[in-house]
Design an enzyme around this catalytic site. Sequence first.
Site, PDB file in Angstrom:
ATOM      1  N   SER A  49      13.929  21.269 -16.986  1.00  0.00           N
ATOM      2  CA  SER A  49      12.700  22.020 -17.229  1.00  0.00           C
ATOM      3  C   SER A  49      13.053  23.300 -17.963  1.00  0.00           C
ATOM      4  CB  SER A  49      12.045  22.354 -15.879  1.00  0.00           C
ATOM      5  OG  SER A  49      11.220  23.499 -16.018  1.00  0.00           O
ATOM      6  N   GLU A 108       9.291   8.078 -17.019  1.00  0.00           N
ATOM      7  CA  GLU A 108       7.888   8.476 -17.226  1.00  0.00           C
ATOM      8  C   GLU A 108       7.389   8.050 -18.609  1.00  0.00           C
ATOM      9  OE1 GLU A 108       7.041  12.603 -15.189  1.00  0.00           O
ATOM     10  OE2 GLU A 108       9.086  12.542 -15.934  1.00  0.00           O
ATOM     11  N   LYS A 141      15.367  21.860 -11.891  1.00  0.00           N
ATOM     12  CA  LYS A 141      14.709  20.574 -12.114  1.00  0.00           C
ATOM     13  C   LYS A 141      15.579  19.543 -12.817  1.00  0.00           C
ATOM     14  CE  LYS A 141      10.428  19.983 -12.220  1.00  0.00           C
ATOM     15  NZ  LYS A 141       9.596  19.086 -11.461  1.00  0.00           N
ATOM     16  N   HIS A 169       0.833  -1.217   0.000  1.00  0.00           N
ATOM     17  CA  HIS A 169       0.000   0.000   0.000  1.00  0.00           C
ATOM     18  C   HIS A 169       0.864   1.262   0.000  1.00  0.00           C
ATOM     19  CE1 HIS A 169      -3.311  -2.710   1.375  1.00  0.00           C
ATOM     20  NE2 HIS A 169      -2.324  -3.254   2.070  1.00  0.00           N
TER      21      HIS A 169
END
Length: 457
Positions: free
Chosen positions: A277, A290, A283, A156
């Site tokens: 970024s 992804e 960043k 979980h």
Amino acid sequence: MAKAWGGRFQQATDSRVESFTESISFDQRLFEVDVQGSQAHAKMLAAVGLITEQESRLICETLDQIRQEIAEGRFPFSAELEDIHMHIESALIARIGDVGRKLHTGRSRNDQVSTDLKLYVRRAIDELDGLLEDLQKAFVGRCDQDAGVILPGYTHLQRAQPVAAAHYWLAYCEKFQRDRERLADCRKRVNISPLGAAALAGSSLPIDRHMTANLLQFDSVAANSLDVSSDRDYLVEFVFCLSLVSAHLSTWCEEWIIWFTTEFGFLRLPDAYTTGSSIMPQKRNPDVLELIRGKTARVMAAVPQLLILLKSLPMAYNRDLQEDKLAMFAAFDTIKVCLELAPAVVAGAELKVDQIQSRLEDGFLDATALMEYLIRKGVPMRSGHETVGQLVARCEGTGSRLADLTLAELQNSCSVITEDVYQVLGAANAMRALCSYGSGGEASVLQRVNEWKKRLS
Ligand code: ARG
């Protein structure tokens, strides 16, 4: 341009119909397997006396030339010739005339396209098997470098029990092993020859389907010609296998994306596999992970796409089936680029051991170990669960850990506890106490690592 099937037509095909019905724009990549299938077919036609040996040789040699020209990009494609099969056959006829007109004897494009697809998928499976093995090797390759590192295991996404880091790496090896086995099983049904089923009913000519099957290294011959022209089960199976590969890849990516966050801080990714970024200078984003996760959509979508294509199609061949290639190629290409990139990311990442270590005693990773200690001392499991639960609650109240409790405090909760309890308290002890087969304990994991090394060498 005269159509190969133009005999009974009085009107030319509308040009919009030509561009609507063409598949050459996406099936040209079948050219190698199409030539391979046609050469086997030509050899068989000669062996059974439907053409001469000389004719067969001329066909095979000319097909070699055509293949070469397509491979080198010197072969013109046009929508008027519909698909790769027609392109190659027309080129053959243009070059060797009547001899070329004999190649299609005893076969149809319906068995031809399925033969091509099966040869293509067979090769794809073999290629993916190698890529999956490379990925497994990358995970196994991490095991020595991360020896001694303990990671929290989660359920979980909540801290659960500690495991050796290598346990994570081998968990992925197991998943990708099942993927390889599933593909190998799918390959059995792929490797049955459709060739010679002809349009739908077989042929009245003395063709030898066993011979072409042998030449093309198929294991056997499909036994029902009606079934052959409509069968695309093997494509559904193939893309389903790929979907599970992508499910496994996406789990790995998701996990590492989380580990890469500032909040977790478990992982360092090499600059070469991260991107920045355009507005936020600080960043560093895990875009590769992804995108592997994101491309899962394209792979998985192929399964419903093919199932919907097949649903309620009457027997035998229907032109709908031409769309099968779009789904299969998309799934295959996508999984292939993901698998080509993944091993480098796996090998290039580093665990931030100090960060991981500094928070390893948070979250009561040793609670289950303490409960099992009590069980070993004769306490019924449910009572042990209750006792440890109360100890955890007390620790949470005081901001302490189970290992911080004094022996007197522990004995106050349960009288069977003795000094040796400290051998299971703390994440490292709790991890080492795990000893069942397949567990995340160091000793068990080390054995599995050795097995995997042997298996993959
Ligand atoms: N391009 C077609 C396909 O991919 C080949 C088979 C065409 N057969 C036919 N009877 N029109 O399905």
